[in-house]
Design a protein around this motif. Structure first.
Motif, PDB file in Angstrom:
ATOM      1  N   LEU A   8       0.854  -1.188   0.000  1.00 48.73           N
ATOM      2  CA  LEU A   8       0.000   0.000   0.000  1.00 48.73           C
ATOM      3  C   LEU A   8       0.890   1.238   0.000  1.00 48.73           C
ATOM      4  N   PRO A   9       1.409   1.625  -1.156  1.00 45.38           N
ATOM      5  CA  PRO A   9       2.457   2.656  -1.249  1.00 45.38           C
ATOM      6  C   PRO A   9       1.923   4.074  -1.097  1.00 45.38           C
ATOM      7  N   LEU A  10       1.564   4.430   0.142  1.00 46.20           N
ATOM      8  CA  LEU A  10       1.026   5.770   0.366  1.00 46.20           C
ATOM      9  C   LEU A  10       2.112   6.841   0.314  1.00 46.20           C
ATOM     10  N   HIS A  11       3.343   6.488   0.671  1.00 49.12           N
ATOM     11  CA  HIS A  11       4.394   7.507   0.756  1.00 49.12           C
ATOM     12  C   HIS A  11       5.205   7.596  -0.533  1.00 49.12           C
ATOM     13  N   SER A  12       5.645   6.474  -1.044  1.00 51.71           N
ATOM     14  CA  SER A  12       6.520   6.514  -2.217  1.00 51.71           C
ATOM     15  C   SER A  12       5.748   6.622  -3.527  1.00 51.71           C
ATOM     16  N   GLY A  13       4.451   6.298  -3.498  1.00 58.75           N
ATOM     17  CA  GLY A  13       3.697   6.279  -4.758  1.00 58.75           C
ATOM     18  C   GLY A  13       3.782   4.946  -5.449  1.00 58.75           C
ATOM     19  N   GLY A  14       4.645   4.048  -4.961  1.00 57.75           N
ATOM     20  CA  GLY A  14       4.688   2.694  -5.489  1.00 57.75           C
ATOM     21  C   GLY A  14       5.592   2.516  -6.680  1.00 57.75           C
ATOM     22  N   THR A  15       5.636   1.275  -7.151  1.00 56.71           N
ATOM     23  CA  THR A  15       6.409   0.937  -8.345  1.00 56.71           C
ATOM     24  C   THR A  15       5.679   1.442  -9.593  1.00 56.71           C
ATOM     25  N   PRO A  16       6.359   1.469 -10.741  1.00 59.90           N
ATOM     26  CA  PRO A  16       5.668   1.879 -11.977  1.00 59.90           C
ATOM     27  C   PRO A  16       4.423   1.034 -12.264  1.00 59.90           C
ATOM     28  N   GLU A  17       4.479  -0.263 -11.954  1.00 62.46           N
ATOM     29  CA  GLU A  17       3.320  -1.122 -12.186  1.00 62.46           C
ATOM     30  C   GLU A  17       2.159  -0.741 -11.274  1.00 62.46           C
ATOM     31  N   GLN A  18       2.469  -0.443 -10.023  1.00 62.46           N
ATOM     32  CA  GLN A  18       1.422  -0.049  -9.078  1.00 62.46           C
ATOM     33  C   GLN A  18       0.804   1.288  -9.472  1.00 62.46           C
ATOM     34  N   ARG A  19       1.642   2.214  -9.873  1.00 63.72           N
ATOM     35  CA  ARG A  19       1.128   3.522 -10.283  1.00 63.72           C
ATOM     36  C   ARG A  19       0.227   3.388 -11.501  1.00 63.72           C
ATOM     37  N   ARG A  20       0.636   2.543 -12.418  1.00 64.96           N
ATOM     38  CA  ARG A  20      -0.151   2.361 -13.638  1.00 64.96           C
ATOM     39  C   ARG A  20      -1.534   1.812 -13.303  1.00 64.96           C
ATOM     40  N   LEU A  21      -1.590   0.809 -12.424  1.00 61.12           N
ATOM     41  CA  LEU A  21      -2.882   0.231 -12.057  1.00 61.12           C
ATOM     42  C   LEU A  21      -3.754   1.260 -11.342  1.00 61.12           C
ATOM     43  N   LEU A  22      -3.153   2.058 -10.464  1.00 65.76           N
ATOM     44  CA  LEU A  22      -3.925   3.071  -9.742  1.00 65.76           C
ATOM     45  C   LEU A  22      -4.576   4.056 -10.709  1.00 65.76           C
ATOM     46  N   LEU A  23      -3.826   4.486 -11.717  1.00 67.62           N
ATOM     47  CA  LEU A  23      -4.373   5.461 -12.668  1.00 67.62           C
ATOM     48  C   LEU A  23      -5.384   4.828 -13.610  1.00 67.62           C
ATOM     49  N   VAL A  24      -5.141   3.583 -14.013  1.00 67.15           N
ATOM     50  CA  VAL A  24      -6.121   2.885 -14.851  1.00 67.15           C
ATOM     51  C   VAL A  24      -7.437   2.742 -14.086  1.00 67.15           C
ATOM     52  N   ALA A  25      -7.365   2.353 -12.818  1.00 69.55           N
ATOM     53  CA  ALA A  25      -8.571   2.194 -12.006  1.00 69.55           C
ATOM     54  C   ALA A  25      -9.285   3.526 -11.812  1.00 69.55           C
ATOM     55  N   ALA A  26      -8.506   4.591 -11.585  1.00 63.85           N
ATOM     56  CA  ALA A  26      -9.119   5.919 -11.426  1.00 63.85           C
ATOM     57  C   ALA A  26      -9.803   6.351 -12.716  1.00 63.85           C
ATOM     58  N   GLY A  27      -9.163   6.107 -13.852  1.00 64.37           N
ATOM     59  CA  GLY A  27      -9.778   6.457 -15.128  1.00 64.37           C
ATOM     60  C   GLY A  27     -11.051   5.671 -15.373  1.00 64.37           C
ATOM     61  N   ALA A  28     -11.064   4.389 -14.965  1.00 63.77           N
ATOM     62  CA  ALA A  28     -12.265   3.570 -15.118  1.00 63.77           C
ATOM     63  C   ALA A  28     -13.410   4.120 -14.285  1.00 63.77           C
ATOM     64  N   VAL A  29     -13.098   4.602 -13.091  1.00 61.35           N
ATOM     65  CA  VAL A  29     -14.138   5.201 -12.251  1.00 61.35           C
ATOM     66  C   VAL A  29     -14.711   6.439 -12.928  1.00 61.35           C
ATOM     67  N   VAL A  30     -13.846   7.299 -13.426  1.00 57.85           N
ATOM     68  CA  VAL A  30     -14.300   8.538 -14.069  1.00 57.85           C
ATOM     69  C   VAL A  30     -15.201   8.242 -15.265  1.00 57.85           C
ATOM     70  N   SER A  31     -14.835   7.252 -16.054  1.00 53.02           N
ATOM     71  CA  SER A  31     -15.592   6.981 -17.280  1.00 53.02           C
ATOM     72  C   SER A  31     -16.940   6.326 -17.024  1.00 53.02           C
ATOM     73  N   THR A  32     -17.121   5.698 -15.844  1.00 51.30           N
ATOM     74  CA  THR A  32     -18.376   4.986 -15.571  1.00 51.30           C
ATOM     75  C   THR A  32     -19.202   5.585 -14.442  1.00 51.30           C
ATOM     76  N   ILE A  33     -18.658   6.533 -13.696  1.00 56.77           N
ATOM     77  CA  ILE A  33     -19.331   7.061 -12.517  1.00 56.77           C
ATOM     78  C   ILE A  33     -20.666   7.711 -12.864  1.00 56.77           C
ATOM     79  N   ARG A  34     -20.838   8.071 -14.104  1.00 58.92           N
ATOM     80  CA  ARG A  34     -22.064   8.726 -14.537  1.00 58.92           C
ATOM     81  C   ARG A  34     -23.305   7.896 -14.226  1.00 58.92           C
ATOM     82  N   ALA A  35     -23.153   6.567 -14.170  1.00 59.99           N
ATOM     83  CA  ALA A  35     -24.294   5.695 -13.908  1.00 59.99           C
ATOM     84  C   ALA A  35     -24.892   5.935 -12.527  1.00 59.99           C
ATOM     85  N   LEU A  36     -24.139   6.564 -11.616  1.00 54.20           N
ATOM     86  CA  LEU A  36     -24.629   6.805 -10.262  1.00 54.20           C
ATOM     87  C   LEU A  36     -24.971   8.263  -9.999  1.00 54.20           C
ATOM     88  N   LEU A  37     -24.610   9.158 -10.905  1.00 52.42           N
ATOM     89  CA  LEU A  37     -24.743  10.584 -10.628  1.00 52.42           C
ATOM     90  C   LEU A  37     -26.098  11.124 -11.075  1.00 52.42           C
TER      91      LEU A  37
END
Length: 438
Positions: A8-37
């Motif tokens: 759970l890389p709260l301080h370092s931001g994680g490895t490149p793989e971890q960062r990539r997954l975090l941003l992919v997941a965040a982008g997925a939320v943004v693109s689909t969140i409309r279904a709840l708004l």
């Protein structure tokens, strides 16, 4: 790096793989969140902005050479943690409510009413494709709408969906005469949906919950050790899916599709996707990219096996109904597609339904999903090694460009994209190679 920081890389931001997954997941939320708004987020301009922004974030994060700053990764992690708690809360409360109030849960909309009553008929020894009466099912649920309106009867020749007062008139007419053609009253879902609901809505809620838990757990198991906790957080954060009530057919279809895509080169991956296709037609649009992924990663023989097991997964719950009455089965599965459904949704078809484009361009929206499905195959072949979720990211938007782009259809796409992004072979191979070098 401590054990907690590694996962759970709260301080370092994680490895490149971890960062990539975090941003992919965040982008997925943004693109689909409309279904709840609520409004104004359901308006076309705002909704399209969210979709395009989310897709752009995922593409940027997924590029192999993308340098994601640590502060951005930390911000994404904090946001996803909050959303994961919200998603888990949604899932638990919705599941409990659906089990306690199973009858009312089954009467939510036609996607729950039709399979529920079809399961009842199957339990009583009747073939729902020949004996099902959707109007009677809707009436028993006291549902205000008798069914999905189509371009038949008094609406014959109409290109755009009638106004609500006109639909109300059709509903009243159909209530008196079930043979009227203006609304779909036949069973128009897959055979697997009826089979899974034979035991009733409450057991189906438990089954759906188990399938989704299995999909999340399976993704975490397939991820590398340092990615497992982030994988669970990323998938739980897809709140648009958890916002759909438990026991909904779309939830079960999404879970089966995710389970299939997590292992596209294994026989059971194809089986899972085939069963998903036997529930609703939507997953069929992901089949070309799935087969291409199996081929790209493990060769032609694996792709042929994937194709065969998709066919088996579809055939096992479907052939009994086909054998009983081939015509009724084909009509039930293809009738909605070729039966005059009006354009509806929040994707590009909004250009037509809002009046910005004339109805004469509707044939383009019929072809567009097939074009995007073919594009997904090319994307898999070109980019799977660098961004393994690129093919499925392209494939899930086949419905967004079609004539029917309802929000429920897209709500589960975030779970699918993040699951594939977290478990792709390229990442595991990279981690293994790095460990060997060290």
């Amino acid at each position: 790096m401590s054990g907690i920081e590694r996962h759970l890389p709260l301080h370092s931001g994680g490895t490149p793989e971890q960062r990539r997954l975090l941003l992919v997941a965040a982008g997925a939320v943004v693109s689909t969140i409309r279904a709840l708004l609520p409004e104004p987020f359901t308006s076309l301009p705002v909704g399209w902005l969210l979709t395009v922004t989310g897709v752009a974030i995922m593409i940027w994060a997924g590029r192999g050479g993308a340098r994601i700053p640590a502060p951005v990764a930390r911000l994404a992690l904090v946001a996803l943690l909050g959303l994961a708690v919200t998603g888990a809360t949604f899932a638990i409360s919705s599941t409990a409510d659906s089990i306690v109030h199973a009858d009312s849960a089954a009467c939510r909309d036609d996607a729950t009413i039709y399979p529920w009553f079809a399961g009842q008929q199957l339990r009583n020894g009747r073939n729902p494709y020949t004996t099902f009466d959707g109007f009677d099912a809707m009436a028993q649920c006291n549902h205000p709408v008798a069914g999905t309106v189509v371009s038949r009867g008094i609406f014959q020749g109409r290109q755009l969906q009638p106004s609500q007062p006109e639909i109300d008139v059709a509903n009243a007419a159909v209530a008196k005469d079930h043979s009227r053609p203006e609304l779909i009253g036949f069973y128009d879902y897959g055979g697997a949906a009826a089979i899974l609901l034979v035991a009733g809505e409450a057991p189906f809620v438990l089954l759906t919950t188990l399938l989704i838990i299995t999909a999340v757990a399976r993704a975490a198991r397939l991820a590398t050790p340092d990615m497992r906790l982030l994988t669970v957080i990323a998938m739980l954060a897809q709140v648009s899916l958890w916002g759909i009530a438990s026991g909904h057919l779309d939830n079960a279809t999404t879970a089966l599709t995710v389970l299939g895509w997590l292992t596209p080169t294994r026989w059971y991956g194809g089986m899972f996707l085939g069963v998903a296709c036997a529930m609703k037609p939507n997953p069929w649009l992901l089949v070309p990219a799935f087969i291409a992924t199996a081929w790209r990663r493990s060769g032609r023989t694996t792709a042929l096996k994937a194709t065969a097991f998709i066919a088996i997964g579809y055939a096992v719950p479907s052939l009994p109904f086909f054998a009983l009455d081939p015509g009724a089965f084909i009509h039930g599965n293809l009738g909605p597609i070729f039966g005059g459904l009006f354009p509806l949704g929040y994707g590009l078809i909004g250009l037509v339904t809002s009046g910005l484009l004339p109805p004469s361009v509707l044939p383009l929206f019929t072809v567009a999903p097939l074009v995007v499905a073919a594009l997904a195959v090319w994307v898999v072949w070109r980019y799977d090694a660098r961004f393994p979720a690129a093919g499925v990211l392209t494939g899930v938007h086949t419905l967004w460009v079609g004539t029917r782009s309802l929000l429920d259809y897209m709500a589960g796409s975030g779970l699918l994209i993040t699951g594939v992004a977290a478990t792709a072979p390229a990442k595991r191979e990279t981690s293994t190679a790095a460990a060997s070098t060290t």
